[in-house]
Write an enzyme that holds these catalytic residues in place. Structure first.
Site, PDB file in Angstrom:
ATOM      1  N   HIS B  67       0.825  -1.202   0.000  1.00  0.00           N
ATOM      2  CA  HIS B  67       0.000   0.000   0.000  1.00  0.00           C
ATOM      3  C   HIS B  67       0.869   1.266   0.000  1.00  0.00           C
ATOM      4  CE1 HIS B  67      -2.130   3.160   2.439  1.00  0.00           C
ATOM      5  NE2 HIS B  67      -3.040   2.965   1.504  1.00  0.00           N
ATOM      6  N   GLU B  70       2.146   1.839  -3.409  1.00  0.00           N
ATOM      7  CA  GLU B  70       1.083   2.413  -4.249  1.00  0.00           C
ATOM      8  C   GLU B  70       1.052   3.941  -4.094  1.00  0.00           C
ATOM      9  OE1 GLU B  70      -2.882   3.962  -3.341  1.00  0.00           O
ATOM     10  OE2 GLU B  70      -3.055   1.846  -2.759  1.00  0.00           O
ATOM     11  N   HIS B  71       1.084   4.414  -2.841  1.00  0.00           N
ATOM     12  CA  HIS B  71       1.092   5.869  -2.615  1.00  0.00           C
ATOM     13  C   HIS B  71       2.285   6.520  -3.316  1.00  0.00           C
ATOM     14  CE1 HIS B  71      -1.717   7.231   0.738  1.00  0.00           C
ATOM     15  NE2 HIS B  71      -2.100   6.010   0.479  1.00  0.00           N
ATOM     16  N   GLU B 142      -4.186   8.169   7.372  1.00  0.00           N
ATOM     17  CA  GLU B 142      -5.111   7.200   6.760  1.00  0.00           C
ATOM     18  C   GLU B 142      -5.388   6.050   7.739  1.00  0.00           C
ATOM     19  OE1 GLU B 142      -3.722   5.644   3.001  1.00  0.00           O
ATOM     20  OE2 GLU B 142      -5.607   4.600   2.593  1.00  0.00           O
TER      21      GLU B 142
END
Lengths: 425, 428
Positions: B67, B70-71, B142
């Protein structure tokens, strides 16, 4: 580019909107009832569609009604409530497969019309009262629905901001009404209210899909006959101005602070400067290229989400962000600086072009879903304007930098709401 | 380029495997404004133990790294890719799931430019020490946002109950502590292992000309030097068939309790048509038992045990699979008991009837048609199906051919006392 065309035809008390397109595999019917948002009716009104969708005279239990929907190739039936400006809007939607994509050729659209007509005109009623058990169940669920806003902190913070900001206005009401008003509703009062709503509300029906317009008009006039009425208008009051910015801080057991800021835009849908307002909001905080995203998230690493959005009929702009409990001062000052930059015209031609491109893209994408088309077109009913889809696009294109600055300058900070964790702020 | 037709649905799809191994699919949608494209790697949060490209020893990487990667893909030396997409009128995004990382855009103009941007940015990583550190604050927020979300906590709480060893039990975003260990070198290592074209799929759906688009992708890929790469070697510890924990409670800041029942599949090794049949059978079974047209739903609703948050679903990936049933409820213990009783009763002959099966099939066929109105659904789900060797467009024919015996067998296989777990969120 594929801009859909809407045909509008009044059929006595009902306005029928048809949009013909062959791009979907299903046909969609959306029924809308609009009335002014009022404390006295908000709760009973939000119970109503949930009772209607539970059953009908022909299908007196939920299991029977739902089994019938399953038989119709899983036709979907759902209801929804919305606030648009000072109006409270009930929607009942049916989405049904288009039989041309099935091996079975049952005429499904006609059946969907019959079902919608049954739900609206032949509900499960005895002796001028809705079915007792149904009403009792739906009252219980409604209370839970109203309560649920407390358990979702993002929604809660948004709701609390509106409540604080619009204290003296109907808009502060929760879309699902008030928990304490639920108990007083009876099968009889609900039925009486329904008769009144059917007689007085503004009624619209949208039908979108690969349809024959004449056929649809035939179904609507045969199955949904309503007397002509003069729909009630919400009271037009001058925007309420606060003497100073209203600041609210609330403490709860949360890990992340929720910062929600409300502004009065002093512009609404249908105003000449409305398109400029859209572009202003887009440059300021509407997208992932916007000033808020760049400065609050990418530069300062304060937030994962930070965005602004408009309520087009009420003339509000809301900023929302999830930040650390200790970042309040830094976040509010960065957000304030970005708004000042907008008012000073401190944004480039590139940002304008980028934002226009993205807004137009968003609008065209909305046209790719049946629900999206209906929601865009329904703005015209709420605002009593007639802006067609092509005008949206050209309107957006023609916005100038001066107009954006002017829209920004009209924007006034009203309320800052912060939900934060214990022992901090 | 191969053309695949779906006559009943009146759709056509085009396919080509590039020389470097990339699978490319194009589905033209007439009348639509929007083109939607996803570029997906078969790499998600569960891939945390693997043989890095060119190395001889397996490594374990920090939770949340897929993840995080991905960012970081969106940041380049000359700025942010979001800016470029919006200059071209597109909106871009990405998501990481247990088994996939997808990058996507949608746009109604400049489709070819946007497609080029999508492919190029995903195939050109740029990570530095500074930008990696800066991202930790953003992802930290997040993670905190999800910490405050009771539905999210319930979902992960239940998966954690069910799985003892499998990394599906790890939060996709990781924890603030785990992501603090991530470095730009680790990101490069994961990138080079998992982002080879042979581990990826590109799907384009919209009002496009397939020939033009395929040529564009071909030309783009030919220019890039990729060496052939062996299939990624992943390692998973053995996972027992039984759940790890039969019950857990989370005390959170809520007013209405939540209760979710999980049933873990004892065998998640299927793929292809066998897996498709199993998923469809189990979802049909759940729909017959808990759908709004069922007696059970009416009963639970009348008793005040469920409200409109009630949901149910079965889903499976390579190595794990589970059903989940539940929602908000004022009586979490009673709801758990009732759901369990209903599920066990489904093992008895005659609970799932031929009539109810036929009705559920019709409902699912209609739901599929509604779903293919959505370019997002087509691209995302086609990719998921393909990574599991299934074909999205086999759904309707497979549903039509599903027999009562098959549904019953799948049900009997799933339901077993030691596979049940309950997770509840309760007010503090």
């Amino acid at each position: 580019m594929n801009v859909l065309e809407e045909t509008v035809k009044p059929i006595k008390g009902l306005k029928l909107h048809t949009i013909k397109t062959d791009k979907f595999k299903t046909n969609t019917l959306v029924w809308k009832m609009k009335a002014p948002l009022q404390k006295e009716t908000v709760t009973i009104r939000s119970l109503l569609p949930h009772v209607l969708e539970s059953n009908s005279e022909a299908f007196p239990t939920t299991a029977k009604l739902r089994a019938y929907l399953d038989e119709l190739y899983g036709a979907s039936l759902y209801v929804d409530l919305a606030k648009k400006g000072e109006y409270h809007i009930i929607s009942i939607s049916i989405d049904i497969a288009n039989e041309k994509f099935l091996s079975d050729q049952t005429p499904l659209l006609k059946k969907a019309f019959q079902l919608l007509s049954d739900i609206i005109l032949k509900p499960n009623v005895d002796n001028s009262a809705f079915d007792r058990a149904t009403v009792a169940k739906e009252k219980r669920t409604l209370k839970q629905r109203i309560q649920s806003v407390n358990d979702d902190k993002m929604r809660y913070a948004n709701y609390r901001l509106i409540q604080e900001m619009c204290k003296e206005e109907p808009y502060a009401l929760h879309v699902h009404g008030e928990s304490q008003a639920v108990d007083d509703i009876t099968e009889e009062t609900l039925y009486r209210y329904y008769q009144q709503a059917l007689a007085e509300d503004e009624l619209d029906l949208y039908v979108i899909g690969d349809i024959d317009i004449a056929e649809v008009e035939g179904y609507a006039s045969e199955l949904l006959p309503f007397a002509v009425r003069e729909p009630k208008k919400a009271e037009q009051r001058a925007a309420i101005r606060k003497a100073a910015v209203h600041q609210v801080k609330e403490e709860q057991d949360v890990k992340q602070g929720k910062l929600n800021i409300g502004y009065r835009t002093n512009l609404v849908y249908g105003d000449a400067e409305y398109f400029a307002l859209q572009v202003f909001n887009g440059i300021f905080g509407g997208f992932s290229h916007s000033k808020l995203f760049l400065n609050v998230r990418e530069k300062a690493s304060l937030a994962y989400y930070v965005a602004s959005r408009l309520e087009s009929h009420k003339g509000l702009m809301m900023v929302m962000s999830g930040i650390d409990n200790n970042s309040y001062d830094q976040a509010t000052s960065i957000i304030g600086e970005q708004l000042e930059a907008m008012k000073n015209g401190d944004f480039s031609e590139k940002e304008i072009e980028q934002t226009k491109a993205v807004i137009k893209n968003q609008l065209l994408e909305t046209m790719d879903t049946a629900r999206g088309v209906v929601e865009v077109l329904y703005h015209n009913i709420v605002a009593e304007k007639q802006v067609d889809l092509q005008e949206w696009l050209t309107g957006m294109d023609n916005v100038t930098k001066e107009e954006i600055v002017s829209a920004a300058k009209k924007t006034e900070l009203d309320t800052v709401y912060f939900l934060h964790g214990k022992g901090e702020e | 380029m191969e053309k695949i037709s779906f006559e009943q649905l009146q759709e056509e799809m085009y396919y080509e495997k590039m020389n470097n191994g990339l699978d490319v699919y194009i589905l033209p949608k007439k009348g639509f404004n929007k083109t939607f494209a996803t570029f997906t790697t078969k790499y998600g949060s569960v891939d945390n133990h693997f043989l890095p490209l060119g190395k001889e020893e397996y490594i374990k990487v920090p939770d949340g790294i897929a993840h995080f990667l991905e960012h970081k893909m969106f940041e380049k030396e000359d700025g942010d890719v979001f800016q470029q997409f919006s200059r071209q009128g597109a909106s871009a995004n990405a998501f990481t799931s247990f088994t996939r990382t997808a990058y996507l855009f949608s746009s109604t103009s400049d489709v070819e430019k946007n497609l080029e941007t999508l492919i190029d940015f995903v195939q050109d990583p740029y990570f530095t020490k500074e930008t990696v550190e800066k991202e930790k604050g953003i992802i930290g927020q997040e993670i905190t946002m999800y910490d405050d979300n009771p539905d999210w906590r319930l979902y992960y709480g239940l998966i954690e109950n069910m799985y003892k060893n499998h990394p599906v039990k790890i939060d996709i975003a990781g924890t603030i502590a785990s992501i603090s260990h991530i470095t730009h070198d680790m990101l490069y290592e994961c990138y080079h292992t998992f982002y080879h074209p042979s581990n990826m799929l590109l799907f384009i759906v919209g009002p496009v000309d397939p020939e033009t688009i395929m040529t564009q992708v071909r030309d783009n890929q030919v220019k890039k030097a990729y060496n052939e790469q062996p299939e990624v070697q992943r390692k998973f510890d053995d996972e027992p068939a039984a759940v790890s924990k039969a019950r857990s409670e989370l005390k959170l800041n809520v007013q209405t309790p939540k209760c979710m029942i999980g049933i873990k599949t004892g065998n998640a090794t299927q793929s292809g048509q066998e897996m498709l049949k199993k998923e469809l059978s189990l979802n049909i079974m759940l729909d017959i038992l808990f759908g709004k047209s069922s007696e059970n739903y009416s009963y639970l609703y009348s008793e005040g045990l469920i409200d409109d948050t009630f949901s149910f679903d079965y889903s499976q990936e390579q190595g794990f699979g589970f059903a989940m049933v539940g929602g908000d409820t004022s009586h979490p213990d009673r709801l758990a008991e009732e759901i369990k009783t209903i599920l066990f009763k489904a093992k008895e002959q005659g609970t799932i009837t031929k009539d109810s099966l036929e009705r559920a099939k019709k409902k699912k066929i209609g739901a599929f048609m509604r779903a293919v109105n959505s370019p997002e659904y087509i691209a995302n789900q086609f990719t998921r199906y393909s990574f599991n060797d299934m074909n999205l467009f086999d759904i309707v024919p497979t549903l039509e051919g599903l027999s009562l015996e098959e549904v019953q067998r799948a049900t009997d296989d799933l339901i077993s006392e030691d596979r049940f777990s309950v997770c509840q969120v309760l007010p503090k």
